[in-house]
Motif scaffolding. Structure first.
Motif, PDB file in Angstrom:
ATOM      1  N   ALA A  82       9.971 -34.066  -4.544  1.00 36.31           N
ATOM      2  CA  ALA A  82       7.872 -34.362  -4.831  1.00 36.31           C
ATOM      3  C   ALA A  82       7.759 -32.826  -4.492  1.00 36.31           C
ATOM      4  O   ALA A  82       6.385 -32.539  -4.294  1.00 36.31           O
ATOM      5  N   LEU A  83       8.741 -31.778  -4.347  1.00 33.36           N
ATOM      6  CA  LEU A  83       7.878 -30.646  -3.243  1.00 33.36           C
ATOM      7  C   LEU A  83       6.722 -29.748  -4.418  1.00 33.36           C
ATOM      8  O   LEU A  83       7.404 -29.232  -5.767  1.00 33.36           O
ATOM      9  N   PRO A  84       5.866 -29.075  -4.156  1.00 30.75           N
ATOM     10  CA  PRO A  84       4.531 -28.923  -5.335  1.00 30.75           C
ATOM     11  C   PRO A  84       5.728 -27.926  -5.523  1.00 30.75           C
ATOM     12  O   PRO A  84       6.043 -26.957  -4.705  1.00 30.75           O
ATOM     13  N   LEU A  85       5.197 -27.047  -7.111  1.00 25.92           N
ATOM     14  CA  LEU A  85       5.686 -26.096  -6.913  1.00 25.92           C
ATOM     15  C   LEU A  85       4.857 -24.846  -7.789  1.00 25.92           C
ATOM     16  O   LEU A  85       4.115 -26.038  -9.597  1.00 25.92           O
ATOM     17  N   VAL A  86       4.288 -23.693  -7.459  1.00 27.61           N
ATOM     18  CA  VAL A  86       3.810 -23.055  -8.670  1.00 27.61           C
ATOM     19  C   VAL A  86       3.954 -21.668  -8.784  1.00 27.61           C
ATOM     20  O   VAL A  86       4.501 -20.627  -8.155  1.00 27.61           O
ATOM     21  N   ILE A  87       4.525 -21.949  -9.846  1.00 28.00           N
ATOM     22  CA  ILE A  87       4.540 -20.548 -11.422  1.00 28.00           C
ATOM     23  C   ILE A  87       3.533 -19.969 -11.356  1.00 28.00           C
ATOM     24  O   ILE A  87       2.636 -19.944 -12.865  1.00 28.00           O
ATOM     25  N   THR A  88       3.279 -18.964 -11.433  1.00 27.91           N
ATOM     26  CA  THR A  88       2.266 -17.765 -12.196  1.00 27.91           C
ATOM     27  C   THR A  88       3.329 -17.151 -12.803  1.00 27.91           C
ATOM     28  O   THR A  88       4.330 -15.966 -13.063  1.00 27.91           O
ATOM     29  N   ARG A  89       2.802 -17.083 -14.242  1.00 23.53           N
ATOM     30  CA  ARG A  89       3.610 -16.334 -15.562  1.00 23.53           C
ATOM     31  C   ARG A  89       2.964 -15.058 -16.295  1.00 23.53           C
ATOM     32  O   ARG A  89       0.785 -16.133 -16.805  1.00 23.53           O
ATOM     33  N   VAL A  90       3.014 -14.145 -16.640  1.00 16.50           N
ATOM     34  CA  VAL A  90       2.741 -12.899 -17.711  1.00 16.50           C
ATOM     35  C   VAL A  90       2.787 -13.182 -18.831  1.00 16.50           C
ATOM     36  O   VAL A  90       4.222 -13.835 -18.794  1.00 16.50           O
ATOM     37  N   GLY A  91       2.032 -12.623 -20.067  1.00 23.82           N
ATOM     38  CA  GLY A  91       2.372 -13.096 -20.895  1.00 23.82           C
ATOM     39  C   GLY A  91       2.659 -11.978 -21.622  1.00 23.82           C
ATOM     40  O   GLY A  91       3.505 -11.608 -23.153  1.00 23.82           O
ATOM     41  N   ARG A  92       2.635 -10.632 -20.651  1.00 18.49           N
ATOM     42  CA  ARG A  92       3.723  -9.664 -21.058  1.00 18.49           C
ATOM     43  C   ARG A  92       4.221  -9.162 -20.341  1.00 18.49           C
ATOM     44  O   ARG A  92       4.966  -8.240 -20.324  1.00 18.49           O
ATOM     45  N   GLU A  93       5.050 -10.154 -20.315  1.00 15.07           N
ATOM     46  CA  GLU A  93       6.636 -10.009 -19.220  1.00 15.07           C
ATOM     47  C   GLU A  93       7.716  -9.352 -20.145  1.00 15.07           C
ATOM     48  O   GLU A  93       7.799  -9.703 -21.676  1.00 15.07           O
ATOM     49  N   ARG A  94       9.145  -8.508 -19.656  1.00 14.29           N
ATOM     50  CA  ARG A  94       9.815  -8.544 -20.562  1.00 14.29           C
ATOM     51  C   ARG A  94      10.540  -9.550 -20.592  1.00 14.29           C
ATOM     52  O   ARG A  94      10.674 -10.778 -19.647  1.00 14.29           O
ATOM     53  N   PRO A  95      11.013  -9.511 -22.266  1.00 14.78           N
ATOM     54  CA  PRO A  95      11.345 -10.904 -23.002  1.00 14.78           C
ATOM     55  C   PRO A  95      12.415 -11.495 -21.882  1.00 14.78           C
ATOM     56  O   PRO A  95      12.971 -12.998 -21.634  1.00 14.78           O
ATOM     57  N   GLU A  96      13.648 -10.196 -21.487  1.00 11.97           N
ATOM     58  CA  GLU A  96      14.598 -10.615 -21.023  1.00 11.97           C
ATOM     59  C   GLU A  96      14.169 -11.873 -19.292  1.00 11.97           C
ATOM     60  O   GLU A  96      14.766 -12.573 -19.099  1.00 11.97           O
ATOM     61  N   ILE A  97      12.935 -11.143 -19.099  1.00 11.01           N
ATOM     62  CA  ILE A  97      12.867 -11.998 -17.614  1.00 11.01           C
ATOM     63  C   ILE A  97      11.730 -13.440 -18.243  1.00 11.01           C
ATOM     64  O   ILE A  97      12.272 -14.617 -17.517  1.00 11.01           O
ATOM     65  N   ALA A  98      10.973 -13.459 -18.853  1.00 17.67           N
ATOM     66  CA  ALA A  98      10.366 -14.290 -19.662  1.00 17.67           C
ATOM     67  C   ALA A  98      11.223 -16.165 -19.934  1.00 17.67           C
ATOM     68  O   ALA A  98      10.754 -16.552 -19.864  1.00 17.67           O
ATOM     69  N   ALA A  99      12.370 -15.172 -20.611  1.00 20.20           N
ATOM     70  CA  ALA A  99      13.416 -16.185 -20.530  1.00 20.20           C
ATOM     71  C   ALA A  99      13.861 -16.464 -19.870  1.00 20.20           C
ATOM     72  O   ALA A  99      14.745 -18.515 -19.663  1.00 20.20           O
ATOM     73  N   THR A 100      14.077 -16.229 -18.227  1.00 21.52           N
ATOM     74  CA  THR A 100      14.154 -17.046 -16.977  1.00 21.52           C
ATOM     75  C   THR A 100      13.476 -17.803 -16.763  1.00 21.52           C
ATOM     76  O   THR A 100      14.056 -19.095 -16.186  1.00 21.52           O
TER      77      THR A 100
END
Length: 507
Positions: free
Chosen positions: A436-454
């Motif tokens: 149940a550990l809360p996770l908060v991910i901030t995702r950017v729309g202009r990320e490099r594709p190879e990082i966005a895939a991870t």
């Protein structure tokens, strides 16, 4: 006329260049492919007599056979390991070479063997240990099986038939070619250079520019006007996956085209040293060892947020991450809202250093939780960029005092271009243990594709196991947006992330 001399990488022979060479010759260029001794055709000598000097001689023989002619430019292209004999040969025939092309290769240095560029740290260690034995330099490194090429670079884009041909024609690599140091006099140091980066493995011009900005010494020579760069949206073998596109890039490189890096300018700080996007309280730090504390003006033990920088970051880079405006900004923002903001310098200078970085984080947490001004039962960890892989330990075994894990523009799976990472640091595999550990991910729309895939890989795994993940999307923001995207959207995202984390700390 341009005369291209194409030098293959480890385990490979000239067949890999077939389609690219055909496209170059169709445009009127002269093309010569090099067969490196021991890796193509009949063996001229036992493997234990073939070393890097042998391969340099192979390239020199082709340069000499092409010869100098008015109006002809020789362009040496080295793929992967092939850049080592290319540089050795260019150093001895600098007057005949018009340009050197690094094709998804390392950056060899004088006195350093090609072993240093082997991507697998465990294999590097094994071969280094063998080199220290009496017969360590004898023998060969077996060629990969069909499913083993990924160990040496991304195979994205390579058709199945081409991968079959690559495997069928592969030959063992003589060990001495990897163990003998490259010797350079500097005669070719001023030659024009082009780097061709393959994005699917994680490399990019942006990444190289950031290395320059961080002050990495080996990259400073690539900021000159005679150096250009191209990117290809494919894996480590573009001559098999994008042969026509590679041929076009090589032609453009020969013409001096391509992107040029920007040398560091004291009047214009690099992205990571620009001001934080928010106005934050000017709260002083308290420094102990590799850890800084930013203390709030509040009574009693307070919760803490530990901000973990990304990487790898060059060991020589100054200032170190805990003195970067972005990290300071986050820590002061936290302290201004009543919690202890914590930053640290950890030892992630190479992909092999993730265990060392994990040790440093654990040491900081022990220090912070023991401080009487900190409520040791209410701690949050907030990771950035390449530090995202370090989340895995805390996902796999979250202690009761860890109330939240946050990550901004994180890398959440190893990037092939950086080399293999210890299997321990794979957040997508560890998240099923997070409970149940809360996770908060901030995702950017202009990320490099190879990082966005991870990130997508991690979120898919999180959904599959029912992990408690909140995603904060910043559609128009870039990687490391905290000092480069000074927009209201970015400011709102930082405030949103901080409010969410503090809520899990019950502040």
């Amino acid at each position: 006329m341009t005369a291209f001399i194409l030098v293959p990488g480890m385990f490979t022979d000239p067949h890999v260049w077939r389609e690219t060479a055909a496209r170059l010759t169709a445009e009127g260029d002269e093309v010569h492919t090099v067969t490196l001794s021991g890796t193509g055709g009949p063996r001229p000598a036992p493997a234990d007599t073939i070393d890097l000097e042998t391969h340099i001689a192979d390239v020199l023989a082709v340069i000499d056979s092409v010869g100098a002619a008015p109006g002809r430019q020789i362009v040496l292209v080295g793929h992967d390991y092939g850049i080592h004999p290319v540089l050795g040969a260019a150093d001895r025939r600098a007057e005949h070479v018009g340009r050197i092309v690094y094709l998804d290769s390392g950056l060899p240095q004088d006195g350093v063997p090609a072993l240093a560029a082997v991507p697998d740290p465990a294999l590097r260690t094994e071969l280094a240990e063998r080199a220290g034995t009496e017969d360590g330099a004898h023998g060969e490194l077996p060629a990969p099986a069909r499913d083993g090429w990924r160990r040496w670079g991304s195979t994205e884009g390579v058709p199945d038939a081409a991968l079959d041909r690559l495997t069928a024609s592969a030959a063992p690599q003589p060990l001495r070619t990897l163990l003998q140091p490259l010797r350079l006099t500097g005669a070719a140091a001023s030659l024009p250079v082009t780097g061709v980066l393959c994005n699917a493995g994680g490399s990019s011009i942006e990444m190289v520019q950031r290395g320059v900005d961080f002050g990495e010494p080996t990259l400073q020579v690539f900021t000159g006007p005679q150096v250009t760069f191209f990117e290809l949206p494919t894996g480590h073998w573009p001559m098999l996956s994008l042969p026509a596109e590679l041929a076009e890039v090589l032609r453009r490189a020969a013409a001096g085209e391509g992107h040029r890096l920007v040398a560091p300018d004291a009047a214009q700080p690099p992205a990571h040293l620009r001001p934080f996007l928010l106005d934050v309280p000017d709260i002083p730090r308290e420094r102990t060892g590799h850890t800084d504390l930013y203390l709030p003006a509040a009574e009693g033990p307070r919760p803490a947020v530990v901000f973990v920088h990304g990487g790898p970051v060059p060991a020589e880079g100054r200032p170190t991450p805990r003195d970067w405006p972005g990290l300071i900004g986050y820590a002061r923002l936290a302290a201004g809202q009543g919690v202890v903001g914590v930053t640290l310098d950890h030892r992630l200078h190479d992909v092999a250093d993730y265990p060392l970085a994990a040790e440093d984080i654990a040491a900081t947490l022990e220090l912070v939780r023991a401080d009487p001004r900190v409520d040791g039962q209410r701690i949050a960890l907030w990771f950035f960029s390449g530090g995202g892989l370090l989340m895995a330990d805390w996902l796999r075994q979250p202690p009761s005092w860890l109330r939240c894990l946050a990550a901004s523009y994180p890398v959440l799976a190893p990037l092939p271009v950086l080399g293999p990472v210890d299997d321990r640091f794979r957040p997508a595999e560890a998240v099923e243990k997070a409970g149940a550990l809360p996770l908060v991910i901030t995702r950017v729309g202009r990320e490099r594709p190879e990082i966005a895939a991870t990130v997508e890989e991690f979120l898919t795994a999180s959904r599959a196991c029912g992990a408690a993940v909140e995603v904060i999307d910043v559609p128009n923001a870039h990687h490391a947006f905290g000092t480069i995207d000074l927009t209201q959207e970015s400011r709102d995202a930082v405030h949103h992330g901080m409010r969410t984390v503090l809520a899990h700390l019950a502040v």
